[in-house]
Design an enzyme around this catalytic site. Sequence first.
Site, PDB file in Angstrom:
ATOM      1  CB  SER A  24       1.676 -61.697   7.167  1.00 52.79           C
ATOM      2  OG  SER A  24       2.099 -60.346   7.181  1.00 52.79           O
ATOM      3  CE  LYS A  25       5.770 -65.781   1.866  1.00 58.14           C
ATOM      4  NZ  LYS A  25       6.285 -66.703   2.873  1.00 58.14           N
ATOM      5  NE  ARG A  26       1.585 -56.692   7.429  1.00 60.02           N
ATOM      6  CZ  ARG A  26       1.436 -56.121   8.610  1.00 60.02           C
ATOM      7  NH1 ARG A  26       2.255 -55.170   8.989  1.00 60.02           N
ATOM      8  NH2 ARG A  26       0.479 -56.502   9.409  1.00 60.02           N
ATOM      9  N   GLY A  53       8.762 -60.704   7.689  1.00 65.01           N
ATOM     10  CA  GLY A  53       9.911 -61.577   7.456  1.00 65.01           C
ATOM     11  C   GLY A  53       9.420 -62.958   7.063  1.00 65.01           C
TER      12      GLY A  53
END
Length: 495
Positions: free
Chosen positions: A262-264, A266
């Site tokens: 997920s976005k966390r 990268g």
Amino acid sequence: MPGGMTMAETHGVRVRFAPSPTGELHVGGARTVLFNWLFARQSGGKFILRIEDTDEQRSKDELVQPILDSVRWLGLDWDEGPEVGGPYAPYFQSQRGEVYREYTERLVASGHAYPCYCTPEELAQRREAARAEGRPPRYDGRCRDLSEAQRRSLAAEGRTAALRLRVPDTGQISITDIIRGEVTFDNATLDDFVLVKSGGMPVYNFACVVDDHTMRITHVIRAEEHLSNTPKQVHIYRALGLPIPEFAHVPMVLAPDRSKLSKRHGATATAEYKVQGYLPEALNNYLALVGWYPEDGEEFMSVVELTAKFRLDRVSKSAGIYDNGKLTWMNGVYLRSVSLPRLAEAAAPFLAGVVPEGAAPGRLHKVLDAVRDRVKTLAELPGVVGYFYSDQFEYEDKGVRKHFGPEAVQVLESCREAVAGMALDAAAEAYEAAYRQLAERLGVQASALIHPTRLALTGQTVGPGLFVVMELLGRDQCLARLNRAAAFCRQLAAS
Ligand code: GLU
């Protein structure tokens, strides 16, 4: 197939990437494209791109282009599909209604498919009831054996029919997946699933089979999440009496902590990597290693080498780990090793506004060569290239405190004198010789000259070899900047 030959033997390898335009191209999707592309290219086959846009609620036309752009940015060209056409056009499922209708009619005529008049509300109610009684909430086969008269009367009530496939209640489906080996599914776990919705829109499993067949796909290489669709698709092939392609389900892509990417962790969208200054050749190389490893253990591979070495049957069954940090490191290695024209081409969008249009390419190449080992992404280039093209920079505070003390005026003056005696286009070696001589004459370490000069010429305390910087700036630019710095130091000392 003639003489027991496989489809691949008669038609050549044909593989496809079939994105649904419901979001951006995720890096996991990019890896699926890559594996398909490598497999096609290494076998002299064809790579087809097909847009699976039958889900009217989730598909968005405006998402098609960004997906195509991302695939193209990766350099993974398709032989047939949107924008390039091909013998099995159209390549958008939403435009293939007639093809699906023909196959629907065949299934109905052979009795493999039947109309189901149950409304969504009735189905939901029955699912609920099944759950309440602890039964699996599957379709109960209510419309399976309706008589013609019953069908007519249900239609007369104003009900519109969906079309369902008659799935055997017992038995099993086995497939030999190229990556996962033999996988067996019990028919009892399936129900008579919908092929065409009551509005006439085919569902994914049906459209996919018809397209894979009519587009002569020999190998279905796709994400593991579709493994559970495979028995349904095999039932459709069987019902239609069609040859079944080979399957290869590529493992999931997880974050280093084995959670969903997920976005966390990268960027997850391929397009973001372009914006953040990654080279597509680095991303391809890295993605190939997520779930696959070459036999010789050599991690750095050009796309030509990847094409030669990739082995679909050596793709791992277990999830691939996507480590943004390793990708970034790899990108840095690529930035240091690609050809200078390639680097300049990839860097151009990042350097717009920093490097003036029409700047000499030869000098730009030298500048990039001087700084490229200092960056891991193209987006970092403006920060290290700027002073080669502009003297509008400030001196780093830390540097001013360290190198622009009271003695700096004298040091910079001496340096300026030494530089003034040089040729207009003196080479790095000549600057170096002049500085060594000067240091000797003044009885100081060369570093006592180098540090203030670097700050004067670049505004920074670190950077590429100073004498290379001097050669690239040229004598007159060096003089002007040394003068400016001396004036700055004079003012500083007076204040
Ligand atoms: N349209 C599906 C997806 O985007 C791909 C299905 C397939 O490759 O069979 O996940």
